[in-house]
Write an enzyme that holds these catalytic residues in place. Structure first.
Site, PDB file in Angstrom:
ATOM      1  CB  CYS A 126      -1.011   0.003   1.168  1.00  0.00           C
ATOM      2  SG  CYS A 126      -0.083   0.090   2.582  1.00  0.00           S
ATOM      3  CG  PHE A 170      12.477 -19.454  10.786  1.00  0.00           C
ATOM      4  CD1 PHE A 170      12.094 -19.799   9.415  1.00  0.00           C
ATOM      5  CD2 PHE A 170      12.603 -18.146  11.084  1.00  0.00           C
ATOM      6  CE1 PHE A 170      12.734 -19.004   8.268  1.00  0.00           C
ATOM      7  CE2 PHE A 170      13.064 -17.352  10.018  1.00  0.00           C
ATOM      8  CZ  PHE A 170      12.963 -17.816   8.740  1.00  0.00           C
ATOM      9  CB  VAL A 171       7.021 -22.964  14.841  1.00  0.00           C
ATOM     10  CG1 VAL A 171       6.841 -24.140  15.725  1.00  0.00           C
ATOM     11  CG2 VAL A 171       7.118 -21.351  15.445  1.00  0.00           C
ATOM     12  NE  ARG A 172      11.376 -24.090   8.089  1.00  0.00           N
ATOM     13  CZ  ARG A 172      11.261 -23.079   7.588  1.00  0.00           C
ATOM     14  NH1 ARG A 172      10.198 -22.691   7.717  1.00  0.00           N
ATOM     15  NH2 ARG A 172      12.378 -22.439   7.118  1.00  0.00           N
ATOM     16  CG  ASP A 173      12.715 -28.878   9.973  1.00  0.00           C
ATOM     17  OD1 ASP A 173      12.272 -29.808   9.985  1.00  0.00           O
ATOM     18  OD2 ASP A 173      13.236 -28.081   9.447  1.00  0.00           O
ATOM     19  CG  ASN A 174      11.996 -31.342  16.646  1.00  0.00           C
ATOM     20  OD1 ASN A 174      10.624 -31.579  17.256  1.00  0.00           O
ATOM     21  ND2 ASN A 174      12.422 -32.665  16.296  1.00  0.00           N
ATOM     22  NE  ARG A 175      15.341 -24.816  11.989  1.00  0.00           N
ATOM     23  CZ  ARG A 175      15.093 -23.724  11.141  1.00  0.00           C
ATOM     24  NH1 ARG A 175      14.915 -22.496  12.218  1.00  0.00           N
ATOM     25  NH2 ARG A 175      15.016 -23.724  10.182  1.00  0.00           N
TER      26      ARG A 175
END
Length: 279
Positions: A120, A261-266
């Site tokens: 915008c 980045f809530v993935r792969d246990n981190r």
């Protein structure tokens, strides 16, 4: 019902011959949201938005959109939400939200909603100040979470994404409690629509503010998703992807814990507030 469309595609690989196979696509169709308003003797209607969405939970999408745009504040303002079936060309793609006769609509709010768009051109400070005029207080909650619970959320979310499993083309938003239990999950081809569907469902159930829950979204977090979550009183917003700089700044203003980045246990924690605490 899965919102998918069948198609025949050609699969091409560097190491094998091409082949034609059946595949499924996520459906994308426009939804026109109309408001019915005015006294009983002089009812009027007006189109307030047209969004490209995946059909399903359209009523929740409309209510979530109207709530996060500060047009609706309570389910009691709504008489009914239903699809318009009189126009055969648009049947199923036009939704009318009927308001109580005494409901007052601030049309200027809808005209100003463009500040939520990333393109915008409005500066970050002006965007945050616009939100602060609506969300005048920080989120207050004693919601607690632990890292192990957060690590487990992406797999739980993926298990519920039936349409994504067939198409790979949908975003999801999930509401979870302090134990990590997924209370609600909604999918849509648009990340904002998925969150609007989730908030709309909670709005209609009378659950707002969502001070006892966290929200997980399947993609990145831009300014708009934090704004919608703040409107709903969400103390913890977690995302499989990355947040934008303005999303982090707005989360700090809201008193919201923001995880990315809530993935792969981190995961990365971008804001540190009293709204949500690690246990």
């Amino acid at each position: 019902m899965l919102s998918v469309a069948p198609i025949t595609i050609q699969k091409i690989s560097q190491h094998s011959a091409s082949e034609y196979v059946a595949d499924l696509l996520a459906v994308e169709e426009p939804l026109e949201i109309r408001l019915g308003f005015g006294p009983a003797h002089d009812r009027q209607q007006r189109t307030v938005a047209v969004t490209m969405r995946t059909p399903g939970h359209d009523e929740e999408l409309a209510l979530g959109f109207l709530f996060t745009e500060n047009i609706l504040s309570n389910p009691s303002e709504v008489v009914s939400v239903r699809h318009c079936g009189s126009d055969s060309d648009k049947k199923g793609n036009v939704l009318r939200v009927e308001l109580q006769p005494e409901a007052v609509v601030d049309w200027q709010r809808l005209e100003r909603h463009s500040y939520t768009a990333s393109s915008c051109g409005i500066c970050g400070k002006a965007s945050i100040e616009a939100i602060q005029t609506i969300c005048q207080t920080q989120i207050v909650s004693d919601f607690q979470f632990d890292p192990e619970m957060i690590h487990a959320l992406p797999d739980k979310l993926r298990e519920t994404q039936r349409t994504f499993a067939h198409t790979g083309g949908l975003h999801a938003a999930a509401l979870f409690d302090e134990t990590g239990r997924l209370v609600l999950v909604r999918e849509d081809i648009g990340r904002h629509n998925a969150l609007d569907k989730l908030i709309g469902a909670a709005f209609w159930q009378g659950w707002l503010p969502l001070s006892r829950f966290g929200v997980l979204v399947s993609g990145r977090v831009a300014f708009e998703l934090v704004q919608k979550s703040w409107m709903a009183g969400v103390p913890l917003l977690a995302a499989v992807g990355a947040p934008s700089s303005l999303a982090v700044e707005l989360a700090k203003e809201a008193g919201m814990t923001l995880l990315g980045f809530v993935r792969d246990n981190r995961y990365n924690q971008y804001t540190f507030t009293y709204a949500s605490r690690t246990v």
